[in-house]
Design a protein around this motif. Structure first.
Motif, PDB file in Angstrom:
ATOM      1  N   THR A   2       0.837  -1.192   0.000  1.00 47.94           N
ATOM      2  CA  THR A   2       0.000   0.000   0.000  1.00 47.94           C
ATOM      3  C   THR A   2       0.877   1.249   0.000  1.00 47.94           C
ATOM      4  N   ILE A   4       1.278   5.220   0.456  1.00 52.12           N
ATOM      5  CA  ILE A   4       0.660   6.351   1.153  1.00 52.12           C
ATOM      6  C   ILE A   4       1.511   7.597   0.944  1.00 52.12           C
ATOM      7  N   PHE A  26       4.171  -0.038   4.944  1.00 49.87           N
ATOM      8  CA  PHE A  26       3.611   0.753   3.858  1.00 49.87           C
ATOM      9  C   PHE A  26       4.748   1.314   3.010  1.00 49.87           C
ATOM     10  N   ASP A  47      -2.333   4.999  -2.855  1.00 51.01           N
ATOM     11  CA  ASP A  47      -3.561   4.343  -2.405  1.00 51.01           C
ATOM     12  C   ASP A  47      -4.289   5.169  -1.357  1.00 51.01           C
ATOM     13  N   LEU A  48      -3.573   6.117  -0.725  1.00 50.54           N
ATOM     14  CA  LEU A  48      -4.135   6.952   0.337  1.00 50.54           C
ATOM     15  C   LEU A  48      -3.258   8.185   0.480  1.00 50.54           C
ATOM     16  N   PRO A  77      -8.467   7.878  -1.476  1.00 50.26           N
ATOM     17  CA  PRO A  77      -8.859   8.161  -0.093  1.00 50.26           C
ATOM     18  C   PRO A  77      -7.936   9.215   0.522  1.00 50.26           C
ATOM     19  N   ILE A 115      -6.169   4.836   9.141  1.00 46.82           N
ATOM     20  CA  ILE A 115      -5.714   4.408   7.816  1.00 46.82           C
ATOM     21  C   ILE A 115      -6.375   3.092   7.432  1.00 46.82           C
ATOM     22  N   GLU A 116      -6.345   2.132   8.343  1.00 48.50           N
ATOM     23  CA  GLU A 116      -6.947   0.820   8.074  1.00 48.50           C
ATOM     24  C   GLU A 116      -8.434   0.952   7.741  1.00 48.50           C
ATOM     25  N   LEU A 119      -8.978   2.677   4.295  1.00 49.66           N
ATOM     26  CA  LEU A 119      -8.656   1.765   3.199  1.00 49.66           C
ATOM     27  C   LEU A 119      -9.735   0.689   3.032  1.00 49.66           C
ATOM     28  N   ALA A 122     -12.729   2.285   1.410  1.00 52.65           N
ATOM     29  CA  ALA A 122     -12.509   2.790   0.063  1.00 52.65           C
ATOM     30  C   ALA A 122     -13.146   1.892  -0.994  1.00 52.65           C
TER      31      ALA A 122
END
Length: 132
Positions: A2, A4, A26, A47-48, A77, A115-116, A119, A122
């Motif tokens: 992932t 970020i 990450f 991804d974020l 996100p 964050i979790e 995600l 999302a």
């Protein structure tokens, strides 16, 4: 892995968050202001995104507005990280399309949990998450 993107103008805060995210597995990217953050977001498609509000050149609200206006970044996100804790700041951030808003200072657990959750949400959009 992932990816970020951390957009934060305070170098020590930005570096700490990047180190924490790297330690948690990450792939952390960084930008020192909003203008650079938009460029990195368009190039890297994270991804974020974690983003401060008060920054030079382009504030966090401008970053989010810019992301939401482009088809390639509109669905990324987005979590605000800010010392601005007034209800009006939270409301504006969520109205602009942020998925969550974490006030500084925050704990590692709070950051990782948010964050979790963002995600996970999302994949199936739901109501925004408010932290703290």
């Amino acid at each position: 892995m992932t990816k970020i993107l951390v957009i934060e103008d305070e170098e020590s805060v930005r570096e700490n968050i990047v180190e924490l995210l790297d330690a948690e597995g990450f792939e952390a990217l960084a930008a020192k202001n909003g203008r650079m953050g938009l460029l990195v977001a368009h190039e890297e498609r994270p991804d974020l995104i974690l983003c401060d509000i008060r920054m030079p050149e382009l504030d966090g609200y401008g970053v989010l507005t810019g992301l939401r206006s482009e088809p390639t970044t509109t669905s990324i996100p987005f979590i605000f990280l800010s010392a601005k804790a007034a209800k009006t700041d939270l409301s504006l951030g969520l109205e602009l399309g942020a998925h969550a808003y974490i006030t500084k200072p925050f704990t590692l657990v709070e950051l990782l949990d948010t964050i979790e959750q963002v995600l996970l949400d999302a994949a199936s959009p739901a109501a925004p998450i408010e932290s703290r």
